[in-house]
Write a protein that holds these residues in place. Structure first.
Motif, PDB file in Angstrom:
ATOM      1  N   ALA A  72    -120.688 -72.859  68.378  1.00 26.72           N
ATOM      2  CA  ALA A  72    -120.938 -73.059  66.945  1.00 26.72           C
ATOM      3  C   ALA A  72    -119.632 -73.202  66.177  1.00 26.72           C
ATOM      4  O   ALA A  72    -119.522 -74.041  65.276  1.00 26.72           O
ATOM      5  CB  ALA A  72    -121.754 -71.901  66.396  1.00 26.72           C
ATOM      6  N   GLU A  73    -118.622 -72.411  66.516  1.00 27.59           N
ATOM      7  CA  GLU A  73    -117.349 -72.482  65.796  1.00 27.59           C
ATOM      8  C   GLU A  73    -116.717 -73.869  65.926  1.00 27.59           C
ATOM      9  O   GLU A  73    -116.287 -74.465  64.928  1.00 27.59           O
ATOM     10  CB  GLU A  73    -116.368 -71.429  66.318  1.00 27.59           C
ATOM     11  CG  GLU A  73    -115.019 -71.469  65.591  1.00 27.59           C
ATOM     12  CD  GLU A  73    -113.962 -70.566  66.214  1.00 27.59           C
ATOM     13  OE1 GLU A  73    -112.799 -70.626  65.749  1.00 27.59           O
ATOM     14  OE2 GLU A  73    -114.278 -69.815  67.151  1.00 27.59           O
ATOM     15  N   ILE A  74    -116.652 -74.366  67.138  1.00 24.51           N
ATOM     16  CA  ILE A  74    -116.009 -75.667  67.349  1.00 24.51           C
ATOM     17  C   ILE A  74    -116.844 -76.785  66.758  1.00 24.51           C
ATOM     18  O   ILE A  74    -116.337 -77.666  66.051  1.00 24.51           O
ATOM     19  CB  ILE A  74    -115.737 -75.893  68.847  1.00 24.51           C
ATOM     20  CG1 ILE A  74    -114.549 -75.014  69.282  1.00 24.51           C
ATOM     21  CG2 ILE A  74    -115.452 -77.363  69.139  1.00 24.51           C
ATOM     22  CD1 ILE A  74    -114.182 -75.127  70.741  1.00 24.51           C
ATOM     23  N   VAL A  75    -118.139 -76.779  67.013  1.00 27.73           N
ATOM     24  CA  VAL A  75    -118.993 -77.864  66.521  1.00 27.73           C
ATOM     25  C   VAL A  75    -119.026 -77.881  64.993  1.00 27.73           C
ATOM     26  O   VAL A  75    -118.942 -78.946  64.376  1.00 27.73           O
ATOM     27  CB  VAL A  75    -120.405 -77.768  67.121  1.00 27.73           C
ATOM     28  CG1 VAL A  75    -121.358 -78.742  66.418  1.00 27.73           C
ATOM     29  CG2 VAL A  75    -120.362 -78.056  68.616  1.00 27.73           C
ATOM     30  N   ASP A  76    -119.135 -76.733  64.367  1.00 30.27           N
ATOM     31  CA  ASP A  76    -119.134 -76.705  62.897  1.00 30.27           C
ATOM     32  C   ASP A  76    -117.860 -77.342  62.341  1.00 30.27           C
ATOM     33  O   ASP A  76    -117.910 -78.108  61.366  1.00 30.27           O
ATOM     34  CB  ASP A  76    -119.237 -75.262  62.388  1.00 30.27           C
ATOM     35  CG  ASP A  76    -120.638 -74.684  62.500  1.00 30.27           C
ATOM     36  OD1 ASP A  76    -121.587 -75.450  62.785  1.00 30.27           O
ATOM     37  OD2 ASP A  76    -120.783 -73.451  62.329  1.00 30.27           O
ATOM     38  N   GLY A  77    -116.719 -77.019  62.950  1.00 30.02           N
ATOM     39  CA  GLY A  77    -115.458 -77.606  62.495  1.00 30.02           C
ATOM     40  C   GLY A  77    -115.419 -79.098  62.685  1.00 30.02           C
ATOM     41  O   GLY A  77    -114.970 -79.851  61.800  1.00 30.02           O
ATOM     42  N   LEU A  78    -115.893 -79.575  63.834  1.00 33.61           N
ATOM     43  CA  LEU A  78    -115.870 -81.005  64.116  1.00 33.61           C
ATOM     44  C   LEU A  78    -116.820 -81.770  63.195  1.00 33.61           C
ATOM     45  O   LEU A  78    -116.490 -82.853  62.703  1.00 33.61           O
ATOM     46  CB  LEU A  78    -116.253 -81.259  65.580  1.00 33.61           C
ATOM     47  CG  LEU A  78    -115.295 -80.707  66.636  1.00 33.61           C
ATOM     48  CD1 LEU A  78    -115.877 -80.917  68.030  1.00 33.61           C
ATOM     49  CD2 LEU A  78    -113.921 -81.362  66.524  1.00 33.61           C
ATOM     50  N   VAL A  79    -117.992 -81.213  62.952  1.00 33.60           N
ATOM     51  CA  VAL A  79    -118.958 -81.881  62.069  1.00 33.60           C
ATOM     52  C   VAL A  79    -118.383 -81.978  60.657  1.00 33.60           C
ATOM     53  O   VAL A  79    -118.574 -82.993  59.962  1.00 33.60           O
ATOM     54  CB  VAL A  79    -120.307 -81.134  62.086  1.00 33.60           C
ATOM     55  CG1 VAL A  79    -121.229 -81.640  60.985  1.00 33.60           C
ATOM     56  CG2 VAL A  79    -120.977 -81.300  63.452  1.00 33.60           C
ATOM     57  N   ASN A  80    -117.658 -80.966  60.244  1.00 31.93           N
ATOM     58  CA  ASN A  80    -117.004 -81.018  58.932  1.00 31.93           C
ATOM     59  C   ASN A  80    -115.991 -82.159  58.880  1.00 31.93           C
ATOM     60  O   ASN A  80    -115.932 -82.912  57.900  1.00 31.93           O
ATOM     61  CB  ASN A  80    -116.310 -79.686  58.652  1.00 31.93           C
ATOM     62  CG  ASN A  80    -115.542 -79.689  57.350  1.00 31.93           C
ATOM     63  OD1 ASN A  80    -116.106 -79.806  56.278  1.00 31.93           O
ATOM     64  ND2 ASN A  80    -114.218 -79.570  57.437  1.00 31.93           N
ATOM     65  N   VAL A  81    -115.199 -82.312  59.934  1.00 30.14           N
ATOM     66  CA  VAL A  81    -114.232 -83.417  59.997  1.00 30.14           C
ATOM     67  C   VAL A  81    -114.947 -84.757  59.888  1.00 30.14           C
ATOM     68  O   VAL A  81    -114.538 -85.653  59.131  1.00 30.14           O
ATOM     69  CB  VAL A  81    -113.411 -83.354  61.307  1.00 30.14           C
ATOM     70  CG1 VAL A  81    -112.593 -84.635  61.503  1.00 30.14           C
ATOM     71  CG2 VAL A  81    -112.493 -82.142  61.314  1.00 30.14           C
ATOM     72  N   LEU A  82    -116.046 -84.902  60.618  1.00 24.73           N
ATOM     73  CA  LEU A  82    -116.757 -86.176  60.643  1.00 24.73           C
ATOM     74  C   LEU A  82    -117.436 -86.487  59.315  1.00 24.73           C
ATOM     75  O   LEU A  82    -117.651 -87.650  58.980  1.00 24.73           O
ATOM     76  CB  LEU A  82    -117.775 -86.185  61.790  1.00 24.73           C
ATOM     77  CG  LEU A  82    -117.132 -86.150  63.184  1.00 24.73           C
ATOM     78  CD1 LEU A  82    -118.184 -85.982  64.267  1.00 24.73           C
ATOM     79  CD2 LEU A  82    -116.309 -87.411  63.432  1.00 24.73           C
TER      80      LEU A  82
END
Length: 301
Positions: A120-130
């Protein structure tokens, strides 16, 4: 563990955490991923491996807080779909020179290789970037007050559709005849050479998506890529005389390039993307394309 092997996890952490400060900051983690995959996919000379380490470790020292170990968290493989949807959204319209693809696909590639990091930590950050990469200033390209309004139909007479991703790669490299450093004009910054770099990283990302089987995203992405290629050509005529004529080296592996340390994360991202695309070409065509890439590398800072 080989030092470059550690760049897979460090790169994802850097993208997810650095990207919370703005999508550009995700570049530094993405540069580590580029170095990791460059080493995995090619038989790199030792001086190139050492160069990747020196450049990458420099990025790590700049913001060490981004790269601290992952918080305790269980992998959740289903979350990968959120990253894919974020990438897909970035093909609905051209934005930020295809950064949503260049950054997003590097992250997707890393997560596919190491599913234990789909947390969740990594995916949340990546989705924010996208999400952030879908937002841009309308006057990004010289002479175009609002590039959001430029359509595929307007571009088609200048850049007809690609037959396939190989032709996309050929035509991308074909634009390297005019490499001019970016600059401010009337108070507005235009990233002339930088935009050409982005056409390479964007194209390479689409070829990876093709390998992964996301053909619908590839088709939509190639339309955006053609619009980008047309916009990249826009510059004052007098600047064309300043283009890089003959780079000081002829190979992406040139020691003269890899002995330096760079501030720009594209110093790893561009060689990675270019080397992958160059594998689609051969003979004189490849040599000419690599010569063009070296023009870009020769002005990297």
């Amino acid at each position: 563990m080989n030092r470059l092997d550690s760049y897979l996890e460090l790169g994802l952490l850097g993208m997810a955490r650095g990207g919370r400060e703005g999508w550009f900051f995700a570049h530094f983690g993405a540069a580590l991923l580029a170095g990791y995959f460059m080493n995995r996919q090619h038989a790199l000379p030792e001086h190139v491996q050492r160069g990747i380490e020196r450049i990458g470790d420099g990025f790590l020292r700049q913001n060490p807080q981004w790269y601290r170990p992952l918080h305790e968290s269980q992998p959740e493989p289903h979350l990968l779909e959120r990253v894919i949807q974020g990438i897909r959204r970035n093909t609905e319209q051209l934005r930020t020179s295809g950064h949503g693809l260049a950054l997003g696909v590097l992250a997707l590639k890393a997560l596919r290789e190491k599913p234990a990091l789909i947390t969740a930590e990594i995916v949340d950050g990546l989705v924010n970037v996208l999400e952030l990469t879908t937002q841009d200033r309308a006057n990004r390209y010289f002479g175009i007050p609002d590039y959001f309004s430029v359509t595929e139909a307007e571009v088609a007479p200048f850049l007809p559709p690609y037959r396939d991703t190989r032709e996309m790669a050929e035509r991308t490299f074909g634009e390297l005849h005019t490499v001019v450093k970016g600059r401010k004009i009337d108070g507005v910054m235009y990233h002339f050479a930088g935009e050409i770099e982005h056409s390479i990283t964007f194209a390479q990302a689409l070829t990876d998506l093709e390998r992964f089987g996301y053909n619908d995203i590839v088709e939509a992405g190639m339309v955006c890529h053609r619009i980008q290629m047309h916009l990249n050509r826009q510059m004052p005529d007098h600047l064309r005389a300043e283009r890089v004529q003959t780079p000081p080296f002829a190979s992406v592996f040139a020691p003269a390039y890899w002995e330096k340390t760079y501030r720009d994360p594209h110093a790893l991202k561009v060689p990675y993307a270019a080397l992958d695309l160059l594998t689609r070409l051969s003979g004189k065509q490849r040599d000419e394309a690599e010569h063009g890439v070296c023009k870009l590398l020769s002005i990297m800072e």
